[in-house]
Design an enzyme around this catalytic site. Sequence first.
Site, mmCIF file in Angstrom:
data_model
loop_
_atom_site.group_PDB
_atom_site.id
_atom_site.type_symbol
_atom_site.label_atom_id
_atom_site.label_comp_id
_atom_site.label_asym_id
_atom_site.label_seq_id
_atom_site.Cartn_x
_atom_site.Cartn_y
_atom_site.Cartn_z
ATOM 1 N N LYS A 49 -4.748 -16.508 0.343
ATOM 2 C CA LYS A 49 -4.976 -16.878 -0.935
ATOM 3 C C LYS A 49 -4.729 -18.233 -1.148
ATOM 4 O O LYS A 49 -4.038 -18.783 -0.454
ATOM 5 C CB LYS A 49 -4.459 -16.152 -1.924
ATOM 6 C CG LYS A 49 -4.488 -14.503 -1.922
ATOM 7 C CD LYS A 49 -3.674 -13.953 -3.060
ATOM 8 C CE LYS A 49 -3.720 -12.250 -3.066
ATOM 9 N NZ LYS A 49 -2.857 -11.708 -3.751
ATOM 10 N N TYR A 62 -1.336 -18.689 -1.324
ATOM 11 C CA TYR A 62 -0.445 -18.570 -0.187
ATOM 12 C C TYR A 62 -0.937 -19.719 0.802
ATOM 13 O O TYR A 62 -1.595 -19.261 1.684
ATOM 14 C CB TYR A 62 -0.571 -17.133 0.453
ATOM 15 C CG TYR A 62 -0.190 -15.946 -0.640
ATOM 16 C CD1 TYR A 62 0.847 -16.506 -1.597
ATOM 17 C CD2 TYR A 62 -0.529 -14.925 -0.676
ATOM 18 C CE1 TYR A 62 1.399 -15.329 -2.073
ATOM 19 C CE2 TYR A 62 -0.291 -13.656 -1.591
ATOM 20 C CZ TYR A 62 0.891 -14.015 -2.333
ATOM 21 O OH TYR A 62 1.354 -13.125 -3.153
ATOM 22 N N ARG A 89 0.255 -0.569 7.556
ATOM 23 C CA ARG A 89 -1.108 -0.712 6.882
ATOM 24 C C ARG A 89 -1.423 -1.979 7.254
ATOM 25 O O ARG A 89 -2.729 -2.151 7.496
ATOM 26 C CB ARG A 89 -1.047 -0.525 5.620
ATOM 27 C CG ARG A 89 -2.265 -0.599 5.015
ATOM 28 C CD ARG A 89 -2.570 0.196 3.628
ATOM 29 N NE ARG A 89 -1.771 -0.674 2.638
ATOM 30 C CZ ARG A 89 -1.122 -0.315 1.569
ATOM 31 N NH1 ARG A 89 -0.539 1.145 1.911
ATOM 32 N NH2 ARG A 89 -0.495 -0.763 0.859
ATOM 33 N N ASP A 91 -3.902 -8.455 6.916
ATOM 34 C CA ASP A 91 -4.879 -7.851 5.932
ATOM 35 C C ASP A 91 -6.089 -8.311 5.668
ATOM 36 O O ASP A 91 -7.113 -7.773 5.287
ATOM 37 C CB ASP A 91 -4.096 -7.837 4.384
ATOM 38 C CG ASP A 91 -2.604 -7.365 4.478
ATOM 39 O OD1 ASP A 91 -2.106 -7.548 5.593
ATOM 40 O OD2 ASP A 91 -2.076 -6.818 3.797
ATOM 41 N N THR A 101 5.841 -13.754 -6.578
ATOM 42 C CA THR A 101 7.126 -13.785 -7.426
ATOM 43 C C THR A 101 7.060 -12.109 -8.124
ATOM 44 O O THR A 101 6.022 -11.731 -8.616
ATOM 45 C CB THR A 101 6.878 -14.527 -8.630
ATOM 46 O OG1 THR A 101 6.689 -15.853 -8.118
ATOM 47 C CG2 THR A 101 8.112 -14.550 -9.628
#
Length: 417
Positions: free
Chosen positions: A173, A176, A257, A183, A382
């Site tokens: 993202k 990030y 996962r 993922d 957060t």
Amino acid sequence: MNFINNHIKIYAFTALCSGIFFSCAQKPLHIASKEVKSEIKGKISTQLPWSQRMLQSEIKRFPEAWMLDYNKNPKWSYPTAIVLEGAEKLYEKTGNKEYYNYITKFGETMVKEDGTIVSYDLSKYNIDMLNCGNVLLYLYEKEKKEKYLKALQTLRSQIDGQPRTSEGGFWHKKIYPNQMWLDGLYMGEPFYANYTHEFSKGADAEKAYDDIVNQFDLIQKHLLDKKTELLYHAWDESKEQAWANKETGLSPNFWSRAMGWYGMAMVDVLDYLPQNHPGRAKLISYLKSYTDAVIKVQDKETGLWYQVLDKGSEKGNYLEATGSSMFVYVMMKSVNKGYLPTSYKAYAKKGYDGIIKNLISVDENGVVNLNQCCAVAGLGGTPYRSGSYEYYVNEEIRSNDPKGTGPFILASLEFEK
């Protein structure tokens, strides 16, 4: 000692974890709006195959597909696409119009007439948002509505603007920076490959396929643990995150996962990558070493996999449904497609039987529940998520998470072929 005594008890109806090892910070489950009624009437037949029993259960639980993942309001959200992929395949297989209606109502609700997508914000460059594009590719192929084409073009434009690492790897993202997560390979690459297969030609298509394969190459280069052949959840090229190893940039654990997402990304991208593309052989080799590593950490008693893959004996760890369903799907699809030898079917079958025996419960009305699903896990943000062992085993556990029910439907379909 039986399975229930050995492991954590998760009750299907309350989705509260009550294991003696740890307590989870639970959130109440959202109840789907009472105004929307399911098209699936009466009791779900136990004579149906598991794929249909689970899809019909999902439609009863979440009468509108946007409600999947316990959403209270329409939300463009990646887990929906996995269940709807199962609905697509089941509609093609059975001709049951209720399955198609479930898909098309999602498209009608989520995409406005001008092609804008409800709740989607391109400027966030969140790779999770691309996965639902697969639903629109299916609907556009079926219905040829201009609004779906416009929405697809918007999603494809995100790929062009997605921030990248120095070697061209997609950031997970925009918030990030410099981070690749396992993922993200599932969230971005199958849509990218599917879109390319449908709309791109010549040099443009070749460039896109090369870019897709490069994402997997970078994951193998940076996230693979050479000792176990398992892959860490994430990598920070800048090594600035508190969760990142200061020498390698890697997060500290192997999350079930995340590994599941990565395996699904490989088998699903191979559906679209041209037969003559040199990346095919590479992806199949990655898939083989990946599967061998996953089999080594498969629980011998149940055939399932732990939330933190390599720490099954440690306090608080539990046999987790979403990752287990994903591994079974990846293995069985790989066998059916010829990517793996038929000998691997035995491991897939042991896992699948383990899910049905230990993680599935059925209500009196025939509704099927998948229990012991990790609701969510990530890194940073957060409040800050550290990626520690304690972090993963203390995230919320619930029943009927679409990140588990979707792969369970897809795995069931592979076994029913």
